[in-house]
Design a protein around this motif. Sequence first.
Motif, PDB file in Angstrom:
ATOM      1  N   VAL A 210     -33.440   2.515  22.466  1.00 55.74           N
ATOM      2  CA  VAL A 210     -33.462   3.730  23.285  1.00 55.74           C
ATOM      3  C   VAL A 210     -32.048   4.100  23.733  1.00 55.74           C
ATOM      4  O   VAL A 210     -31.630   5.261  23.636  1.00 55.74           O
ATOM      5  CB  VAL A 210     -34.387   3.548  24.500  1.00 55.74           C
ATOM      6  CG1 VAL A 210     -34.225   4.714  25.485  1.00 55.74           C
ATOM      7  CG2 VAL A 210     -35.841   3.441  24.053  1.00 55.74           C
TER       8      VAL A 210
ATOM      9  N   GLY B 211     -30.027   5.292  20.737  1.00 51.35           N
ATOM     10  CA  GLY B 211     -30.457   6.631  20.326  1.00 51.35           C
ATOM     11  C   GLY B 211     -29.984   7.697  21.286  1.00 51.35           C
ATOM     12  O   GLY B 211     -29.513   8.764  20.867  1.00 51.35           O
ATOM     13  N   TYR B 212     -30.090   7.415  22.575  1.00 47.74           N
ATOM     14  CA  TYR B 212     -29.636   8.364  23.588  1.00 47.74           C
ATOM     15  C   TYR B 212     -28.127   8.581  23.473  1.00 47.74           C
ATOM     16  O   TYR B 212     -27.636   9.715  23.549  1.00 47.74           O
ATOM     17  CB  TYR B 212     -30.000   7.833  24.965  1.00 47.74           C
ATOM     18  CG  TYR B 212     -29.796   8.801  26.090  1.00 47.74           C
ATOM     19  CD1 TYR B 212     -30.778   9.714  26.441  1.00 47.74           C
ATOM     20  CD2 TYR B 212     -28.615   8.799  26.838  1.00 47.74           C
ATOM     21  CE1 TYR B 212     -30.596  10.594  27.493  1.00 47.74           C
ATOM     22  CE2 TYR B 212     -28.431   9.665  27.885  1.00 47.74           C
ATOM     23  CZ  TYR B 212     -29.424  10.563  28.209  1.00 47.74           C
ATOM     24  OH  TYR B 212     -29.236  11.439  29.250  1.00 47.74           O
TER      25      TYR B 212
ATOM     26  N   TYR C 191     -32.026  15.204  23.528  1.00 47.68           N
ATOM     27  CA  TYR C 191     -31.472  14.517  24.704  1.00 47.68           C
ATOM     28  C   TYR C 191     -32.480  14.538  25.848  1.00 47.68           C
ATOM     29  O   TYR C 191     -32.703  13.534  26.526  1.00 47.68           O
ATOM     30  CB  TYR C 191     -30.177  15.239  25.067  1.00 47.68           C
ATOM     31  CG  TYR C 191     -29.529  14.913  26.378  1.00 47.68           C
ATOM     32  CD1 TYR C 191     -28.558  13.922  26.452  1.00 47.68           C
ATOM     33  CD2 TYR C 191     -29.846  15.610  27.543  1.00 47.68           C
ATOM     34  CE1 TYR C 191     -27.927  13.636  27.654  1.00 47.68           C
ATOM     35  CE2 TYR C 191     -29.225  15.333  28.732  1.00 47.68           C
ATOM     36  CZ  TYR C 191     -28.259  14.341  28.789  1.00 47.68           C
ATOM     37  OH  TYR C 191     -27.654  14.058  29.976  1.00 47.68           O
TER      38      TYR C 191
ATOM     39  N   LEU D 121     -35.477  12.235  25.081  1.00 53.51           N
ATOM     40  CA  LEU D 121     -35.139  10.822  25.197  1.00 53.51           C
ATOM     41  C   LEU D 121     -34.885  10.395  26.644  1.00 53.51           C
ATOM     42  O   LEU D 121     -34.850   9.196  26.934  1.00 53.51           O
ATOM     43  CB  LEU D 121     -33.895  10.504  24.361  1.00 53.51           C
ATOM     44  CG  LEU D 121     -34.090  10.405  22.851  1.00 53.51           C
ATOM     45  CD1 LEU D 121     -32.738  10.348  22.149  1.00 53.51           C
ATOM     46  CD2 LEU D 121     -34.910   9.170  22.512  1.00 53.51           C
TER      47      LEU D 121
ATOM     48  N   ALA E 144     -37.582   8.118  28.280  1.00 53.03           N
ATOM     49  CA  ALA E 144     -37.569   6.745  27.757  1.00 53.03           C
ATOM     50  C   ALA E 144     -36.416   5.944  28.356  1.00 53.03           C
ATOM     51  O   ALA E 144     -36.583   4.777  28.731  1.00 53.03           O
ATOM     52  CB  ALA E 144     -37.462   6.766  26.237  1.00 53.03           C
TER      53      ALA E 144
END
Length: 306
Positions: free
Chosen positions: A94, A97-98, A181, A184, A187
């Motif tokens: 997470v 990815g962010y 963005y 995400l 999460a």
Amino acid sequence: MGAVVMVRVEGLPERRLPGSGVPAVAARAFGAVPPPALVLLGVVSVQVGAAVAKQLFPLVGSAGTVTLRLVLAAAVLLVVWRPSFRLDRRTLLVVAGYGAVLGTMNLTFYQAIERIPLGAAVTIEFLGPLAVAVLGSRRWVDGLWALLAALGVVLLTRADGGLELTGVLFALAAAACWAAYILLAAALGSRTSDGKGLALAMVFGSALVLPFGMADAGTALLDPVVLIAGAAVALLSSVIPYSLELEALRRIPPRVFGILMSLEPAVAAFAGLVVLHEALRPSQWVAVCCVVLASVGATRSARPEP
């Protein structure tokens, strides 16, 4: 773009702010300022920061400027939040990815403003959060706001010869990244606390853009004048506005906050005009107003969450 406490703006999606670590002295100083003024000051700071960043392009390029902003912001956040790098696999995914979306969003946005006026780029980029708000709604009226925003973008890109296509495509890519963005954000907020997740994500984002910045600017990134200017961009674009917005959100409803934030495209156009002498044509100003009105309308028509 980017920070820590997730805030739901009714009608517009979450905006990320820097957490609850605003120093008490600053909070008391902010307390004397009306909340709407704090939000507007934050919006102005973000767009002036973008205008200042664009002035660095001749020295280090757009990728070099993004690198300076993210690396310096990551350094500050690491010092402030002191996050642990011991993460479980899902949290690591997470955060990574962010950070990747954060880095790509800034990189594509700066590529856009290198080619088209700041006001036009922000107007197109604002389609990202607006799309998330409209697509997440079941109210038919939000479809009308989406059509109004689409009309604004068509006017913006086709007026009097239009904008450079490459710049428009980069702005659309930034809009898509802004939407990702936002998605995400929940999460990240559920798996990390305070600003620790953002600090780690900023490290990933910095690592992503660093090769582009080095290729664009090389050792010019280490020039003291460039470093000072980069620090100013980081302060204007991140630290100051997010702190102001956080304090304002403690004192005004999210819906009011969303309406005020909808002014970003117009403020960006003014910042481009004043700082960069980028004059939009009358039809392009109409286009900016269409997107602003669509954002305000989507915010006002949204149902309060339970």
